[in-house]
Design an enzyme around this catalytic site. Structure first.
Site, PDB file in Angstrom:
ATOM      1  N   ARG A 195       1.446  -0.865   0.279  1.00 53.49           N
ATOM      2  CA  ARG A 195       0.396   0.106  -0.059  1.00 53.49           C
ATOM      3  C   ARG A 195       0.628   1.441  -0.209  1.00 53.49           C
ATOM      4  NH1 ARG A 195      -1.969   0.941   5.601  1.00 53.49           N
ATOM      5  NH2 ARG A 195      -0.831   3.004   5.341  1.00 53.49           N
ATOM      6  N   HIS A 199      -4.051   4.549   4.342  1.00 51.16           N
ATOM      7  CA  HIS A 199      -5.103   3.883   4.159  1.00 51.16           C
ATOM      8  C   HIS A 199      -6.486   4.813   3.549  1.00 51.16           C
ATOM      9  CE1 HIS A 199      -7.662   0.960   5.868  1.00 51.16           C
ATOM     10  NE2 HIS A 199      -8.933   1.908   6.527  1.00 51.16           N
ATOM     11  N   TYR A 208       3.012   6.660  11.724  1.00 52.62           N
ATOM     12  CA  TYR A 208       3.551   4.884  11.748  1.00 52.62           C
ATOM     13  C   TYR A 208       4.491   4.732  10.690  1.00 52.62           C
ATOM     14  CZ  TYR A 208      -0.476   4.372   8.575  1.00 52.62           C
ATOM     15  OH  TYR A 208      -1.463   4.169   7.593  1.00 52.62           O
TER      16      TYR A 208
HETATM   17  C1  TPP Z   1     -14.941  -5.873  11.546  1.00 49.54           C
HETATM   18  C2  TPP Z   1     -14.453  -4.659  10.985  1.00 49.54           C
HETATM   19  N1  TPP Z   1     -13.755  -3.885  12.547  1.00 49.54           N
HETATM   20  C3  TPP Z   1     -12.544  -3.066  12.761  1.00 49.54           C
HETATM   21  C4  TPP Z   1     -12.919  -2.347  11.027  1.00 49.54           C
HETATM   22  C5  TPP Z   1     -12.184  -0.885  11.072  1.00 49.54           C
HETATM   23  N2  TPP Z   1     -11.041  -1.211   9.812  1.00 49.54           N
HETATM   24  C6  TPP Z   1     -11.436  -0.992   9.080  1.00 49.54           C
HETATM   25  S1  TPP Z   1     -10.366  -1.230   7.770  1.00 49.54           S
HETATM   26  C7  TPP Z   1      -9.484  -2.112   8.474  1.00 49.54           C
HETATM   27  C8  TPP Z   1      -7.936  -2.583   8.440  1.00 49.54           C
HETATM   28  C9  TPP Z   1      -7.599  -3.306   7.338  1.00 49.54           C
HETATM   29  O1  TPP Z   1      -6.658  -3.903   6.522  1.00 49.54           O
HETATM   30  P1  TPP Z   1      -6.385  -4.970   5.913  1.00 49.54           P
HETATM   31  O2  TPP Z   1      -7.228  -6.445   6.279  1.00 49.54           O
HETATM   32  O3  TPP Z   1      -5.031  -5.788   5.267  1.00 49.54           O
HETATM   33  O4  TPP Z   1      -6.880  -4.352   4.454  1.00 49.54           O
HETATM   34  P2  TPP Z   1      -6.356  -2.898   3.388  1.00 49.54           P
HETATM   35  O5  TPP Z   1      -7.346  -2.184   4.118  1.00 49.54           O
HETATM   36  O6  TPP Z   1      -5.142  -3.186   3.704  1.00 49.54           O
HETATM   37  O7  TPP Z   1      -7.063  -3.099   1.873  1.00 49.54           O
HETATM   38  C10 TPP Z   1      -9.995  -1.968   9.983  1.00 49.54           C
HETATM   39  C11 TPP Z   1      -9.057  -2.870  10.980  1.00 49.54           C
HETATM   40  C12 TPP Z   1     -13.549  -2.104  10.288  1.00 49.54           C
HETATM   41  N3  TPP Z   1     -13.744  -2.313   9.466  1.00 49.54           N
HETATM   42  N4  TPP Z   1     -14.556  -3.864  10.254  1.00 49.54           N
END
Ligand code: TPP
Ligand code: MG
Length: 304
Positions: A195, A199, A208
């Site tokens: 990435r 985010h 971070y």
């Molecule tokens: C069940 C849940 N817990 C927490 C969140 C908050 N949240 C949004 S994105 C994220 C990180 C996800 O990371 P990843 O699975 O690596 O996907 P990326 O964003 O890197 O594509 C979190 C914890 C959420 N959307 N849903």
């Protein structure tokens, strides 16, 4: 828009996987997999409109794409269930590709979904796009396992890693994974990418992540630059062709932005719809309150 999750650096991984699919296969996308959705015929303006609170994909395209999952990993059991339904309905030619991030692999839904798919021979390719970050959590803290791919073994399915910054490699790997899935053996694919951006537009990665960390190395592996260079070396593209492609893409994007901006704001009370067939009394009351509150106040204010 309420915010936008960019996918810079992940284009090859997503488009490579989308191009391995048949049109009749089901895609389970997330908020991050917009390149994959665009490659599956979702208009760019719809992608932007969704971020403005519009229901997804009103336009007339009938490619089987699930709504994008924003709650992490909820789409994984859905994909396993749809795969099982394909078996019950004897739709032998069909399969599903379920997209999720590295962070999703720490959710219970990941384990439940893969377990069901393994036991019930669901024709699903679990496509984990490991972009090394889950918001501020680096991959090294996500799991103590050496790889995400190896976790497939625990569910009786093949797992493998692929260079996610190489569109041809991803396409090839997901194609063979889909072949296996169609024969009743689901596969866990770990697409290794990065990435490069934040985010979302409400995130500040400098809080971070060091600019000098692993970012420069991944930037030199940028999939668009690398693929362009490859195509040039193969002598299959000309400067003129590349300029035209970029100009056309700019035009298409401008048009998508115009369309997305031209839409009137959605009714904020819509958030109450689409969960219950009949709204319970308490929620109906809240919906009415929301409507009158929005009428008296600037809707923008509600965004906060
Ligand atoms: C069940 C849940 N817990 C927490 C969140 C908050 N949240 C949004 S994105 C994220 C990180 C996800 O990371 P990843 O699975 O690596 O996907 P990326 O964003 O890197 O594509 C979190 C914890 C959420 N959307 N849903
Ligand atoms: Mg991630």
């Amino acid at each position: 828009m309420s915010g936008y999750p960019p996918y810079k650096g992940q284009e090859a991984s997503q488009v490579g996987a989308a191009y391995a699919m048949e049109e009749s296969d089901w895609l389970f996308p997330t908020y991050r997999s917009n390149a994959m959705q665009i490659a599956r015929d979702v208009p760019m303006s719809d992608v932007l409109l969704f971020r403005r609170g519009f229901p997804e994909y009103d336009s007339e395209h009938d490619v089987p794409n699930f709504p994008q999952a924003v709650p992490i990993a909820t789409q994984i059991p859905h994909a396993a269930g749809v795969g099982m339904a394909m078996n019950y309905r004897e739709e032998e030619d069909k399969a599903a590709v379920c997209y999720f991030g590295d962070g999703a692999t720490s959710e219970g839904d990941f384990h439940e979904g893969l377990n069901f798919a393994g036991v019930f021979d669901a024709p699903v390719v679990f496509f984990c796009e490991n972009n090394n970050w889950a918001i501020s959590l680096p991959r090294g803290r996500q799991t103590a396992a050496d790889s995400i791919a190896q976790r497939g073994e625990a569910y009786g399915m093949m797992g493998g890693q692929v260079d996610g910054n190489d569109p041809l490699a991803v396409r090839e790997f997901v194609s063979s994974a889909l072949e296996s899935a169609r024969e009743g053996s689901p596969v866990l694919v770990e697409s290794l990418t990065y990435r490069q951006g934040a985010h979302t537009t409400s995130d500040d990665p400098s809080r971070y992540r060091e600019e000098e960390s692993d970012l420069p190395a991944w930037r030199t592996r940028d999939p668009l630059e690398r693929y362009e260079e490859y195509l040039r070396e193969q002598d299959v593209v000309t400067d003129e062709w590349i300029d035209t492609i970029y100009a056309e893409a700019d035009e298409e994007l401008d048009d998508a932005i115009d369309r997305a901006e031209a839409a009137d704001p959605e009714d904020v009370a819509d958030v109450f719809d689409h969960v219950y067939d009949e709204l319970p009394a308490g929620l109906a009351e809240q919906k009415e309150f929301m409507r009158s509150f929005a009428g008296e106040h600037d809707v923008q204010e509600l965004d906060h």
